[in-house]
Design an enzyme around this catalytic site. Structure first.
Site, PDB file in Angstrom:
ATOM      1  CB  THR A  37      72.641 -20.089 -20.795  1.00  0.00           C
ATOM      2  OG1 THR A  37      72.903 -18.920 -20.435  1.00  0.00           O
ATOM      3  CG2 THR A  37      71.085 -20.448 -21.139  1.00  0.00           C
ATOM      4  CD  GLU A  45      64.926 -30.123 -20.032  1.00  0.00           C
ATOM      5  OE1 GLU A  45      64.218 -31.123 -20.338  1.00  0.00           O
ATOM      6  OE2 GLU A  45      66.034 -29.760 -20.842  1.00  0.00           O
ATOM      7  N   GLY A  64      61.285 -33.688 -22.139  1.00  0.00           N
ATOM      8  CA  GLY A  64      61.405 -32.204 -22.421  1.00  0.00           C
ATOM      9  C   GLY A  64      61.395 -32.097 -23.703  1.00  0.00           C
ATOM     10  CG  HIS A  71      71.461 -17.176 -18.093  1.00  0.00           C
ATOM     11  ND1 HIS A  71      72.372 -18.111 -18.200  1.00  0.00           N
ATOM     12  CD2 HIS A  71      71.481 -16.914 -16.823  1.00  0.00           C
ATOM     13  CE1 HIS A  71      73.109 -18.243 -16.931  1.00  0.00           C
ATOM     14  NE2 HIS A  71      72.756 -17.503 -16.087  1.00  0.00           N
ATOM     15  NE  ARG A 115      60.244 -33.579 -18.272  1.00  0.00           N
ATOM     16  CZ  ARG A 115      61.429 -33.478 -18.441  1.00  0.00           C
ATOM     17  NH1 ARG A 115      62.190 -32.295 -18.909  1.00  0.00           N
ATOM     18  NH2 ARG A 115      62.124 -34.526 -18.744  1.00  0.00           N
TER      19      ARG A 115
END
Length: 131
Positions: A37, A45, A64, A71, A115
């Site tokens: 994950t 990202e 971020g 997941h 972000r």
């Protein structure tokens, strides 16, 4: 250097091969030899960074600040993994993305990512001032 306008709808995708060092067992997020994950999160990202790269001015970067993902399917070593990100909102220096990840069999995860655009030098100075 001309930069693109930062607007909703900007998209990018990145891909990688799931290798042993990308597994939950190897990165410490579990004990199975399946795509981890944290690696999926990093790929998401990365796609977000790519989506806005041409919009940043010299001396700027993005960091971020939030990642909310699920997941949903395991990926064995040896399959290609692809992540895509699409800008869904821009509020000043804050950018929100829809992120999704896939392996060769289908979707393996999705969520949202935020972000913030920063001045790279000021950001690093503030971080290293903690030393």
């Amino acid at each position: 250097m001309i930069t693109m306008e930062l607007v909703p709808g900007l998209k990018a995708e990145v891909s990688t091969l799931a290798e042993r060092e990308d597994t939950a067992k190897e990165v410490g997020s579990g004990d199975l030899l399946v795509y981890a994950t944290p690696c999926m999160a990093a790929l998401m990202e990365g796609a977000a960074c790519e989506a806005i790269a041409e919009c940043l001015q010299e001396g700027q970067s993005s960091v971020g600040t939030s990642l909310n993902i699920a997941h949903t399917s395991a990926t064995p070593v040896g399959l290609e993994v692809r992540a895509e990100a699409e800008v869904t909102a821009v509020e000043g220096k804050v950018i929100t993305f829809a992120v999704r990840a896939f392996d060769e069999a289908g979707e393996i995860g999705s969520g949202t990512h935020t972000r913030v655009i920063v001045n790279s030098q000021k950001f690093l100075e503030k971080a290293y001032a903690k030393l």
